[in-house]
Design a protein around this motif. Sequence first.
Motif, short mmCIF file in Angstrom:
data_model
loop_
_atom_site.label_atom_id
_atom_site.label_comp_id
_atom_site.label_asym_id
_atom_site.label_seq_id
_atom_site.Cartn_x
_atom_site.Cartn_y
_atom_site.Cartn_z
N LEU A 1 0.82 -1.21 0.00
CA LEU A 1 0.00 0.00 0.00
C LEU A 1 0.85 1.26 0.00
N ALA A 2 1.90 1.28 0.80
CA ALA A 2 2.77 2.46 0.85
C ALA A 2 3.49 2.65 -0.48
N CYS A 3 3.91 1.57 -1.11
CA CYS A 3 4.55 1.67 -2.43
C CYS A 3 3.55 2.14 -3.48
N TYR A 4 2.35 1.60 -3.43
CA TYR A 4 1.31 2.01 -4.37
C TYR A 4 1.01 3.50 -4.20
N PHE A 5 0.86 3.94 -2.97
CA PHE A 5 0.59 5.34 -2.70
C PHE A 5 1.75 6.22 -3.19
N SER A 6 2.97 5.78 -2.98
CA SER A 6 4.14 6.52 -3.46
C SER A 6 4.13 6.63 -4.98
N SER A 7 3.75 5.56 -5.64
CA SER A 7 3.72 5.58 -7.11
C SER A 7 2.65 6.54 -7.63
N MET A 8 1.60 6.76 -6.86
CA MET A 8 0.56 7.71 -7.25
C MET A 8 1.09 9.14 -7.19
N HIS A 9 1.98 9.41 -6.24
CA HIS A 9 2.54 10.75 -6.07
C HIS A 9 3.73 11.02 -6.96
N ASP A 10 4.45 10.00 -7.27
CA ASP A 10 5.69 10.17 -8.03
C ASP A 10 5.67 9.27 -9.26
N PRO A 11 5.42 9.84 -10.44
CA PRO A 11 5.37 9.02 -11.65
C PRO A 11 6.70 8.32 -11.95
N LEU A 12 7.78 8.77 -11.34
CA LEU A 12 9.08 8.14 -11.55
C LEU A 12 9.37 7.03 -10.52
N PHE A 13 8.44 6.80 -9.61
CA PHE A 13 8.63 5.77 -8.59
C PHE A 13 8.82 4.42 -9.27
N GLU A 14 9.86 3.71 -8.85
CA GLU A 14 10.11 2.37 -9.37
C GLU A 14 9.97 1.37 -8.23
N PHE A 15 9.29 0.31 -8.54
CA PHE A 15 9.06 -0.74 -7.55
C PHE A 15 10.26 -1.68 -7.55
N HIS A 16 11.26 -1.31 -6.78
CA HIS A 16 12.43 -2.19 -6.64
C HIS A 16 12.89 -2.17 -5.19
N ILE A 17 13.79 -3.07 -4.86
CA ILE A 17 14.17 -3.33 -3.48
C ILE A 17 14.63 -2.09 -2.72
N ASN A 18 15.38 -1.22 -3.36
CA ASN A 18 15.87 -0.01 -2.66
C ASN A 18 14.72 0.89 -2.23
N ASN A 19 13.77 1.13 -3.13
CA ASN A 19 12.62 1.98 -2.78
C ASN A 19 11.73 1.30 -1.75
N ILE A 20 11.55 0.00 -1.90
CA ILE A 20 10.73 -0.74 -0.93
C ILE A 20 11.35 -0.63 0.47
N ASN A 21 12.63 -0.85 0.56
CA ASN A 21 13.30 -0.77 1.87
C ASN A 21 13.32 0.65 2.42
N TRP A 22 13.44 1.63 1.55
CA TRP A 22 13.39 3.02 2.01
C TRP A 22 12.03 3.32 2.62
N ILE A 23 10.96 2.90 1.97
CA ILE A 23 9.61 3.10 2.49
C ILE A 23 9.41 2.33 3.79
N ARG A 24 9.87 1.09 3.82
CA ARG A 24 9.71 0.26 5.02
C ARG A 24 10.41 0.87 6.23
#
Length: 192
Positions: free
Chosen positions: A141-164
């Motif tokens: 959910l947090a990744c999905y929400f981030s992707s809604m705000h940032d069109p450049l959001f990439e779903f990969h391990i670094n971004n996932i861990n940063w959000i977590r």
Amino acid sequence: MTTKHHSYKAFIINNLKHHALSTKEFCLQYKLHSEEKNSIKSFTKELKRIGNNITDIYIGKLSIFNIEHEISFKLKEINVLNFNDFLSLFKKRDYYKIELSDGSVWILRLGKNLSQYIHIHPARIGKQTIRFTANTWKTALACYFSSMHDPLFEFHINNINWIRTTYLELPTVKKINQEGNIIEAYKLLLET
């Protein structure tokens, strides 16, 4: 002659934890009505309502209103018309199962609040239900929400861990599927 039935106010469901369509709608509404600067931080605070255990999520097309309507109708069919009738369902066990028109099975429990005494959630095994750990669902959910705000959001391990670590106060993962299946949960939100 007036027909008695349960008021829809009598129902309680944790929509973030148990209903994929309304969870996605919540994300969209939150994006529209939140301040851009603090939105991910305040959004992830809302995710605490999901808790820390396993979560069963309804992935079907029925709205919460339709689910409550069908359950109310099914209760009426068995002459469960008010709180006392509902209470009588729990003499032998602490839950009651109802199957809805789409084949999904819902669990009814006695709510903790007298005004919202019909606590509902999808059954853990059944049509239209998927199970994730709460942390997997919150991460998706947090990744999905981030992707809604940032069109450049990439779903990969670094971004996932940063959000977590930054917003969810969860440990990092070495693989995306280390804790449940974050990929499957994220895809569910994209495809719902």
